[in-house]
Design an enzyme around this catalytic site. Structure first.
Site, PDB file in Angstrom:
ATOM      1  N   ASN A 111      21.649  13.545  -0.498  1.00 53.73           N
ATOM      2  CA  ASN A 111      20.603  13.418  -1.100  1.00 53.73           C
ATOM      3  C   ASN A 111      19.405  12.513  -0.202  1.00 53.73           C
ATOM      4  O   ASN A 111      20.056  11.459   0.606  1.00 53.73           O
ATOM      5  CB  ASN A 111      20.918  12.787  -2.474  1.00 53.73           C
ATOM      6  N   PHE A 115      14.598   6.578  -4.248  1.00 58.13           N
ATOM      7  CA  PHE A 115      14.356   5.867  -5.409  1.00 58.13           C
ATOM      8  C   PHE A 115      13.395   6.333  -6.271  1.00 58.13           C
ATOM      9  O   PHE A 115      12.448   5.602  -6.822  1.00 58.13           O
ATOM     10  CB  PHE A 115      13.779   4.340  -4.755  1.00 58.13           C
ATOM     11  N   SER A 174      20.267   2.004   0.680  1.00 57.41           N
ATOM     12  CA  SER A 174      20.060   3.321   0.845  1.00 57.41           C
ATOM     13  C   SER A 174      19.050   3.759   1.975  1.00 57.41           C
ATOM     14  O   SER A 174      18.509   3.208   2.557  1.00 57.41           O
ATOM     15  CB  SER A 174      19.136   3.747  -0.308  1.00 57.41           C
ATOM     16  N   ASN A 176      17.428   6.396   2.324  1.00 58.60           N
ATOM     17  CA  ASN A 176      16.178   7.134   2.123  1.00 58.60           C
ATOM     18  C   ASN A 176      14.963   6.340   1.968  1.00 58.60           C
ATOM     19  O   ASN A 176      13.954   7.138   1.553  1.00 58.60           O
ATOM     20  CB  ASN A 176      16.551   8.020   0.838  1.00 58.60           C
ATOM     21  N   THR A 177      14.906   5.034   1.993  1.00 51.32           N
ATOM     22  CA  THR A 177      13.399   4.242   1.843  1.00 51.32           C
ATOM     23  C   THR A 177      13.369   3.873   3.345  1.00 51.32           C
ATOM     24  O   THR A 177      14.254   2.932   3.777  1.00 51.32           O
ATOM     25  CB  THR A 177      13.437   3.090   0.874  1.00 51.32           C
ATOM     26  N   LYS A 213      25.011  -4.274  -2.771  1.00 49.05           N
ATOM     27  CA  LYS A 213      25.460  -3.116  -2.504  1.00 49.05           C
ATOM     28  C   LYS A 213      24.988  -2.688  -1.145  1.00 49.05           C
ATOM     29  O   LYS A 213      23.909  -2.919  -0.683  1.00 49.05           O
ATOM     30  CB  LYS A 213      24.850  -1.890  -3.278  1.00 49.05           C
ATOM     31  N   ASN A 242      27.467   2.488  -0.273  1.00 39.80           N
ATOM     32  CA  ASN A 242      26.428   3.444  -0.393  1.00 39.80           C
ATOM     33  C   ASN A 242      26.732   4.540   0.192  1.00 39.80           C
ATOM     34  O   ASN A 242      27.641   4.798   0.881  1.00 39.80           O
ATOM     35  CB  ASN A 242      25.101   2.933  -0.155  1.00 39.80           C
TER      36      ASN A 242
END
Length: 360
Positions: A111, A115, A174, A176-177, A213, A242
């Site tokens: 993915n 967020f 994450s 993805n940021t 996390k 994660n």
């Protein structure tokens, strides 16, 4: 019969693109339909962590219920706790679609959502509406992509949700940021955790547990730094881990998609990192094992590797809504078979084994 229902449900959902299928899953849980049997309750599975008593150690990880729409429905599936979010102060759409990819041959998902969520206000209103309901519900907090002060976004999340959640998770892992994982470096992490601690101290719930996390894509020196700051700043525990950027050993044609990988291929790496965090933190801090949990044996192995609690998400995409209940029943059978008074007796029994496993 339940396996048949789960199989038919998977076939129907897998005929749709993953994000549409996820939306339908949320809608089904909202409907109140009995998607799984009544969850088993066994006192041997009860686990007390960071002052909270969990009916069983299995939780739904953040990412499924981003906007706190169905935490109680998740608990009814058999989970001992549910973690909602990641929630950012302002609503944001996330990255462009398509942004979720099933790797069916690998029982995995990539993915790059970024967020996507409705923001603090929407989630807080839903959590306030369930304030008197039983069950442990955590809130996973993050920072907006365009925030000028990302650390300030985390402090704002603590202030907003401390009185509404059972615990809070600071998600800096994450992929993805852009730049978010830089907060795992010791200097920025120290500042982040100090401000999070200050926000907790001045919140309506100054004793609320806070977990950090982390990513699985960390070296030994990184883990040293994280453990030192978690201890120094009084953080209650760590969620390991994660999603990963690694693509090692994948077979699916979609393995080249950008984003974080979750599911079965993450199990080995995340469990090896989990054991290293237990070695560094010692016996007291809470550890939550996530990554590749798809059945009872995987959940047990996380506990043996040092976890007090275990989380899943991707495993349920492939196995269906009966998975949490099946895992909990399997944990109870194992406790009965081994004559355990508490499942916690297994914790740390395989730490040495997983310390010997490479994390590269």
């Amino acid at each position: 019969m339940k396996a048949l229902v789960d199989g038919l449900g998977r076939r129907a959902l897998f005929s749709l693109d993953p994000e549409t299928a996820h939306g339908l899953s949320i809608a089904a849980l909202k409907s109140g339909l009995p998607l799984a049997r009544r969850p088993l309750v066994d006192p041997r599975l009860a686990t007390t962590v960071a002052g909270l008593t969990f009916a069983n150690p299995l939780g739904m990880a953040a990412g499924f219920d981003k906007n706190a729409e169905v935490p109680d429905a998740l608990l009814r599936l058999g989970f001992g706790f549910a973690e909602v979010g990641t929630v950012t102060p302002l609503p944001q759409p996330g990255n462009a679609r398509p942004r979720i990819f099933r790797l069916i041959e690998d029982e995995a998902v990539i993915n790059r959502l970024g967020f996507n969520n409705q923001g603090h206000a929407a989630a807080a209103a839903r959590l306030a509406a369930r304030a008197r309901k039983p069950g442990i519900v955590g809130v996973n907090i993050g920072a907006n992509k365009e925030a000028e002060d990302r650390i300030g976004d985390y402090a704002a999340g603590v202030a907003r949700f401390a009185g509404l959640a059972s615990y809070l998770t600071v998600n800096i892992s994450s992929p993805n940021t852009p730049g978010l994982r830089n907060l795992q470096g010791r200097g920025e992490l120290k500042t982040l955790l100090q401000r999070v601690g200050e926000a907790r101290a001045s919140s309506p719930a100054p004793g609320i547990p806070i977990f950090l996390k982390i990513a699985p894509d960390l070296g030994e020196a990184d883990l040293d730094d994280i453990a030192l700051e978690v201890t120094a700043q009084g953080i209650d525990g760590v969620i390991v881990s994660n999603t990963t950027l690694s693509r090692q050993g994948l077979r699916s044609a979609k393995r080249t998609e950008a984003g974080g990988l979750s599911g079965k291929p993450l199990f080995r790496r995340s469990t090896a990192v989990l054991a290293r965090m237990r070695e560094r933190l010692g016996p007291k801090p809470a550890l939550i094992g996530a990554g590749g949990v798809d059945g009872t044996e995987a959940a047990l192995e996380k506990i043996r590797a040092g976890a007090d609690l275990v989380q899943l998400y991707t495993g349920m995409i492939y196995a269906g809504p009966s998975l949490p209940g099946a895992i909990v029943a399997g944990l109870a059978r194992h406790a009965e078979k081994e004559g355990l008074r508490s499942l916690a007796e297994l914790r740390d029994s395989h730490v040495a084994k997983w310390l010997a496993a490479p994390i590269d």
